[in-house]
Structures are given as C-alpha cells and as structure tokens.
Design a protein around this motif. Structure first.
Motif, PDB file in Angstrom:
ATOM      1  N   CYS A  17       4.480  -3.510-120.024  1.00  0.00           N
ATOM      2  CA  CYS A  17       5.043  -3.575-118.676  1.00  0.00           C
ATOM      3  C   CYS A  17       4.026  -3.140-117.625  1.00  0.00           C
ATOM      4  O   CYS A  17       3.898  -3.773-116.575  1.00  0.00           O
ATOM      5  N   GLU A  18       3.301  -2.063-117.898  1.00  0.00           N
ATOM      6  CA  GLU A  18       2.312  -1.578-116.934  1.00  0.00           C
ATOM      7  C   GLU A  18       1.197  -2.602-116.723  1.00  0.00           C
ATOM      8  O   GLU A  18       0.745  -2.829-115.589  1.00  0.00           O
ATOM      9  N   ALA A  19       0.755  -3.246-117.799  1.00  0.00           N
ATOM     10  CA  ALA A  19      -0.274  -4.289-117.678  1.00  0.00           C
ATOM     11  C   ALA A  19       0.268  -5.473-116.889  1.00  0.00           C
ATOM     12  O   ALA A  19      -0.435  -6.054-116.049  1.00  0.00           O
ATOM     13  N   CYS A  20       1.502  -5.824-117.144  1.00  0.00           N
ATOM     14  CA  CYS A  20       2.136  -6.936-116.443  1.00  0.00           C
ATOM     15  C   CYS A  20       2.268  -6.620-114.952  1.00  0.00           C
ATOM     16  O   CYS A  20       2.009  -7.473-114.097  1.00  0.00           O
ATOM     17  N   ILE A  21       2.655  -5.391-114.646  1.00  0.00           N
ATOM     18  CA  ILE A  21       2.769  -4.977-113.245  1.00  0.00           C
ATOM     19  C   ILE A  21       1.436  -5.171-112.527  1.00  0.00           C
ATOM     20  O   ILE A  21       1.388  -5.727-111.423  1.00  0.00           O
ATOM     21  N   ASN A  22       0.366  -4.720-113.146  1.00  0.00           N
ATOM     22  CA  ASN A  22      -0.957  -4.848-112.527  1.00  0.00           C
ATOM     23  C   ASN A  22      -1.300  -6.294-112.223  1.00  0.00           C
ATOM     24  O   ASN A  22      -1.782  -6.613-111.138  1.00  0.00           O
ATOM     25  N   ASP A  23      -1.051  -7.181-113.185  1.00  0.00           N
ATOM     26  CA  ASP A  23      -1.362  -8.590-112.970  1.00  0.00           C
ATOM     27  C   ASP A  23      -0.420  -9.224-111.952  1.00  0.00           C
ATOM     28  O   ASP A  23      -0.834 -10.046-111.137  1.00  0.00           O
ATOM     29  N   CYS A  24       0.848  -8.843-112.006  1.00  0.00           N
ATOM     30  CA  CYS A  24       1.821  -9.438-111.082  1.00  0.00           C
ATOM     31  C   CYS A  24       1.609  -8.980-109.648  1.00  0.00           C
ATOM     32  O   CYS A  24       1.946  -9.711-108.705  1.00  0.00           O
ATOM     33  N   ILE A  25       1.038  -7.812-109.444  1.00  0.00           N
ATOM     34  CA  ILE A  25       0.686  -7.374-108.091  1.00  0.00           C
ATOM     35  C   ILE A  25      -0.340  -8.350-107.515  1.00  0.00           C
ATOM     36  O   ILE A  25      -0.234  -8.776-106.364  1.00  0.00           O
ATOM     37  N   LYS A  26      -1.297  -8.744-108.330  1.00  0.00           N
ATOM     38  CA  LYS A  26      -2.331  -9.683-107.889  1.00  0.00           C
ATOM     39  C   LYS A  26      -1.743 -11.070-107.615  1.00  0.00           C
ATOM     40  O   LYS A  26      -2.215 -11.789-106.742  1.00  0.00           O
ATOM     41  N   ASN A  27      -0.721 -11.434-108.398  1.00  0.00           N
ATOM     42  CA  ASN A  27      -0.136 -12.775-108.293  1.00  0.00           C
ATOM     43  C   ASN A  27       1.097 -12.835-107.393  1.00  0.00           C
ATOM     44  O   ASN A  27       1.632 -13.914-107.159  1.00  0.00           O
ATOM     45  N   GLY A  28       1.580 -11.691-106.955  1.00  0.00           N
ATOM     46  CA  GLY A  28       2.713 -11.658-106.050  1.00  0.00           C
ATOM     47  C   GLY A  28       4.062 -11.950-106.676  1.00  0.00           C
ATOM     48  O   GLY A  28       4.971 -12.412-105.992  1.00  0.00           O
ATOM     49  N   ASN A  29       4.220 -11.677-107.942  1.00  0.00           N
ATOM     50  CA  ASN A  29       5.500 -11.900-108.626  1.00  0.00           C
ATOM     51  C   ASN A  29       6.399 -10.680-108.428  1.00  0.00           C
ATOM     52  O   ASN A  29       6.519  -9.814-109.284  1.00  0.00           O
ATOM     53  N   GLN A  30       7.041 -10.618-107.290  1.00  0.00           N
ATOM     54  CA  GLN A  30       7.802  -9.435-106.883  1.00  0.00           C
ATOM     55  C   GLN A  30       8.920  -9.075-107.860  1.00  0.00           C
ATOM     56  O   GLN A  30       9.074  -7.914-108.233  1.00  0.00           O
ATOM     57  N   GLU A  31       9.730 -10.039-108.253  1.00  0.00           N
ATOM     58  CA  GLU A  31      10.861  -9.751-109.146  1.00  0.00           C
ATOM     59  C   GLU A  31      10.374  -9.230-110.498  1.00  0.00           C
ATOM     60  O   GLU A  31      10.955  -8.320-111.080  1.00  0.00           O
ATOM     61  N   CYS A  32       9.291  -9.785-110.967  1.00  0.00           N
ATOM     62  CA  CYS A  32       8.696  -9.341-112.228  1.00  0.00           C
ATOM     63  C   CYS A  32       8.233  -7.880-112.108  1.00  0.00           C
ATOM     64  O   CYS A  32       8.479  -7.070-113.001  1.00  0.00           O
ATOM     65  N   ILE A  33       7.607  -7.555-111.014  1.00  0.00           N
ATOM     66  CA  ILE A  33       7.128  -6.189-110.781  1.00  0.00           C
ATOM     67  C   ILE A  33       8.292  -5.203-110.793  1.00  0.00           C
ATOM     68  O   ILE A  33       8.234  -4.166-111.461  1.00  0.00           O
ATOM     69  N   LEU A  34       9.350  -5.532-110.082  1.00  0.00           N
ATOM     70  CA  LEU A  34      10.503  -4.632-109.998  1.00  0.00           C
ATOM     71  C   LEU A  34      11.138  -4.399-111.362  1.00  0.00           C
ATOM     72  O   LEU A  34      11.461  -3.258-111.722  1.00  0.00           O
ATOM     73  N   LEU A  35      11.328  -5.462-112.124  1.00  0.00           N
ATOM     74  CA  LEU A  35      11.943  -5.307-113.450  1.00  0.00           C
ATOM     75  C   LEU A  35      11.024  -4.564-114.414  1.00  0.00           C
ATOM     76  O   LEU A  35      11.489  -3.722-115.186  1.00  0.00           O
ATOM     77  N   CYS A  36       9.746  -4.860-114.354  1.00  0.00           N
ATOM     78  CA  CYS A  36       8.799  -4.174-115.243  1.00  0.00           C
ATOM     79  C   CYS A  36       8.733  -2.674-114.945  1.00  0.00           C
ATOM     80  O   CYS A  36       8.612  -1.865-115.865  1.00  0.00           O
ATOM     81  N   ARG A  37       8.823  -2.312-113.679  1.00  0.00           N
ATOM     82  CA  ARG A  37       8.824  -0.883-113.322  1.00  0.00           C
ATOM     83  C   ARG A  37      10.044  -0.190-113.907  1.00  0.00           C
ATOM     84  O   ARG A  37       9.940   0.887-114.503  1.00  0.00           O
ATOM     85  N   ASP A  38      11.208  -0.805-113.727  1.00  0.00           N
ATOM     86  CA  ASP A  38      12.433  -0.226-114.298  1.00  0.00           C
ATOM     87  C   ASP A  38      12.336  -0.144-115.819  1.00  0.00           C
ATOM     88  O   ASP A  38      12.714   0.865-116.422  1.00  0.00           O
ATOM     89  N   CYS A  39      11.837  -1.204-116.401  1.00  0.00           N
ATOM     90  CA  CYS A  39      11.744  -1.271-117.863  1.00  0.00           C
ATOM     91  C   CYS A  39      10.780  -0.200-118.404  1.00  0.00           C
ATOM     92  O   CYS A  39      11.105   0.496-119.365  1.00  0.00           O
TER      93      CYS A  39
END
Length: 101
Positions: A17-39
């Motif tokens: 999840c933390e790795a995904c958050i980092n990549d999604c910040i770069k790609n702007g995938n907001q919903e993915c970031i929010l769910l990954c943080r909770d997860c």
C-alpha cells in the motif's frame, strides 16, 4: 485464523500500500491513495493486535478484510498500467482472504 499468517499478510499489505501510494501521488490517482492509506493503517493495527492476542483482534480482522477488499478492487482498476497497483491489489486480496478466516 493462523495468527502468524495474518500478521505476515497484514505487514505485506502495508508495504504494498505504501509503495502504491507513492506511485499514485505521481499519477494523481486520488481514490487509490485514499483507500491505500486506510488499508495500510488498518493492516498495521490489525497485525499489532493479533501479535498481542487482543480480544478485539477478530473484530478488527473482519473490518481489515473489508477495507483490504475495497482497496484491492480500486487498485485492480489501475493494475494493467501501474505495477504498484497490481502488486497492491494482489497483497490486499491475500490479506482480505487471510483476515476473513
């Protein structure tokens, strides 16, 4: 539920999840970031409660499975074009399965 298997799946999910958050910040995938943080947060807490045999671990594991499933579904939407989302979706699905037991 096997305690050690749950703890391992939860920590693997946190890392993905933390790795995904980092990549999604770069790609702007907001919903993915929010769910990954909770997860990531609930998985870390779940692992800690399981490690100390908390009387609340079963209830938390059920919620953890629900959050992991939601995160897996969101990350799966981006899995074909983002490796971190693919890895996260797989880790979340595994964690959801283990925690649901």
């Amino acid at each position: 539920m096997k305690k050690n298997e749950c703890i391992a799946a939860c920590f693997a999910c946190v890392v993905s999840c933390e790795a995904c958050i980092n990549d999604c910040i770069k790609n702007g995938n907001q919903e993915c970031i929010l769910l990954c943080r909770d997860c990531a947060d609930i998985c870390a807490l779940c692992a800690r409660l399981c490690a100390r045999d908390s009387k609340f671990s079963d209830e938390l594991c059920a919620l953890c499975a629900k959050v992991c499933k939601a995160c897996s579904e969101e990350c799966s939407k981006h899995a074909s074009h983002h490796d971190s989302c693919k890895a996260c979706a797989e880790a979340c699905e595994k964690c959801a399965e283990v925690c649901a037991q």
